[in-house]
Design an enzyme around this catalytic site. Structure first.
Site, PDB file in Angstrom:
ATOM      1  N   GLN A  81      25.255  -7.210  20.935  1.00 19.35           N
ATOM      2  CA  GLN A  81      26.472  -7.396  21.723  1.00 19.35           C
ATOM      3  C   GLN A  81      27.615  -7.768  20.793  1.00 19.35           C
ATOM      4  O   GLN A  81      27.625  -8.842  20.196  1.00 19.35           O
ATOM      5  CB  GLN A  81      26.292  -8.488  22.780  1.00 19.35           C
ATOM      6  CG  GLN A  81      27.556  -8.680  23.614  1.00 19.35           C
ATOM      7  CD  GLN A  81      27.431  -9.781  24.646  1.00 19.35           C
ATOM      8  OE1 GLN A  81      26.330 -10.188  24.999  1.00 19.35           O
ATOM      9  NE2 GLN A  81      28.558 -10.273  25.131  1.00 19.35           N
ATOM     10  N   CYS A  87      27.878  -9.112  28.373  1.00 16.46           N
ATOM     11  CA  CYS A  87      26.439  -9.361  28.412  1.00 16.46           C
ATOM     12  C   CYS A  87      25.777  -8.695  29.603  1.00 16.46           C
ATOM     13  O   CYS A  87      24.619  -8.274  29.529  1.00 16.46           O
ATOM     14  CB  CYS A  87      26.137 -10.856  28.395  1.00 16.46           C
ATOM     15  SG  CYS A  87      26.821 -11.773  29.793  1.00 16.46           S
ATOM     16  N   HIS A 161      25.484 -16.190  30.794  1.00 18.86           N
ATOM     17  CA  HIS A 161      25.020 -15.104  29.935  1.00 18.86           C
ATOM     18  C   HIS A 161      23.860 -14.362  30.594  1.00 18.86           C
ATOM     19  O   HIS A 161      22.991 -14.980  31.218  1.00 18.86           O
ATOM     20  CB  HIS A 161      24.578 -15.679  28.585  1.00 18.86           C
ATOM     21  CG  HIS A 161      24.226 -14.656  27.558  1.00 18.86           C
ATOM     22  ND1 HIS A 161      25.091 -13.672  27.150  1.00 18.86           N
ATOM     23  CD2 HIS A 161      23.076 -14.460  26.838  1.00 18.86           C
ATOM     24  CE1 HIS A 161      24.508 -12.921  26.226  1.00 18.86           C
ATOM     25  NE2 HIS A 161      23.279 -13.369  26.030  1.00 18.86           N
ATOM     26  N   ASP A 176      18.248  -9.872  24.186  1.00 20.07           N
ATOM     27  CA  ASP A 176      19.512 -10.601  24.259  1.00 20.07           C
ATOM     28  C   ASP A 176      20.389 -10.108  23.115  1.00 20.07           C
ATOM     29  O   ASP A 176      20.074 -10.315  21.939  1.00 20.07           O
ATOM     30  CB  ASP A 176      19.243 -12.103  24.128  1.00 20.07           C
ATOM     31  CG  ASP A 176      20.514 -12.947  24.186  1.00 20.07           C
ATOM     32  OD1 ASP A 176      21.617 -12.388  24.108  1.00 20.07           O
ATOM     33  OD2 ASP A 176      20.380 -14.188  24.291  1.00 20.07           O
TER      34      ASP A 176
END
Length: 224
Positions: A81, A87, A161, A176
């Site tokens: 990211q 996100c 998030h 993630d």
């Protein structure tokens, strides 16, 4: 909050050409009775959680501990990211990209095209490619309005998030885009995947027991 999240996810992937044979839906609770209400099978779980000082300290310790340990199956699609407040988009890409064998797309799907174009790239190269992908960027900026909430600007400070959990090769992975690599959480199966992912979600919740800002969404096969 969670209704808006699910509405946004459904609208986002629909706009990007994913057919509704699988749908995002709320996980209303963590006990077996409520989990039994989630349509099966489930191929991905999204967790929305607060980024607190406790979490950031844990994240740093985890990265230091795992940096020299091989974690990643070559079959995992992972993207970094690099876009602020994206996100949710990154989580959706992770959920969809790692389940293409299950999902169906329209012939002109911008999301399918993106996945095909980036399939051989590194996580960093995919992030750079996403920054320049106009169709996904525009959909990202519009999606929160469809979800009946104001979209944050790309540089606004946001302390919630999204991450994704997927089953790749019989192993449960946490994906993630803020982390340098996927995190392996042991073995799983199609039958136990939801329960296995929920156990990891419980760890996130236990880390910040005073927090209530958690939302869990499952990508399930449409039962209709």
């Amino acid at each position: 909050m969670s209704f808006k999240c699910v509405t946004t996810q459904k609208w986002f992937v629909s706009c990007l050409g994913m057919k509704p044979t699988w749908q995002f839906g709320d996980v209303y609770g963590l006990d077996p009775e409520l989990l039994s209400m989630v349509p099966r099978p489930v191929c991905a779980v999204l967790l929305l959680f607060p980024v607190t000082e406790k979490y950031e300290a844990f994240k740093q310790e985890e990265e230091e501990k795992l940096k020299d340990q091989p974690q990643v199956s070559p079959d995992i699609y992972f993207i970094k990211q690099t876009i602020g407040n994206a996100c949710g988009t990154i989580g959706l890409i992770h959920a969809v990209a790692n389940n293409q064998a299950h999902l169906e797309f329209e012939p002109d799907s911008p999301l399918k095209k993106f996945l095909e174009q980036t399939s051989k790239m590194t996580p960093e190269e995919r992030a750079t490619f996403l920054e320049k992908d106009e169709s996904i960027r525009v959909t990202h900026e519009s999606s929160a309005q469809e979800g009946q909430t104001e979209a944050p600007s790309l540089d606004e400070k946001v302390n919630l998030h999204f991450i994704a959990f997927v089953n790749v090769g019989g192993h449960l992975y946490e994906l993630d885009g803020r982390k340098p690599f996927p995190i392996a959480h042991g073995k799983t199966s199609e039958d136990t995947f939801l329960e296995d992912a929920i156990e990891v979600c419980k760890v996130f919740m236990a880390r910040d027991p005073q927090e209530v800002r958690f939302t869990i969404i499952a990508l399930s096969k449409d039962s209709y």
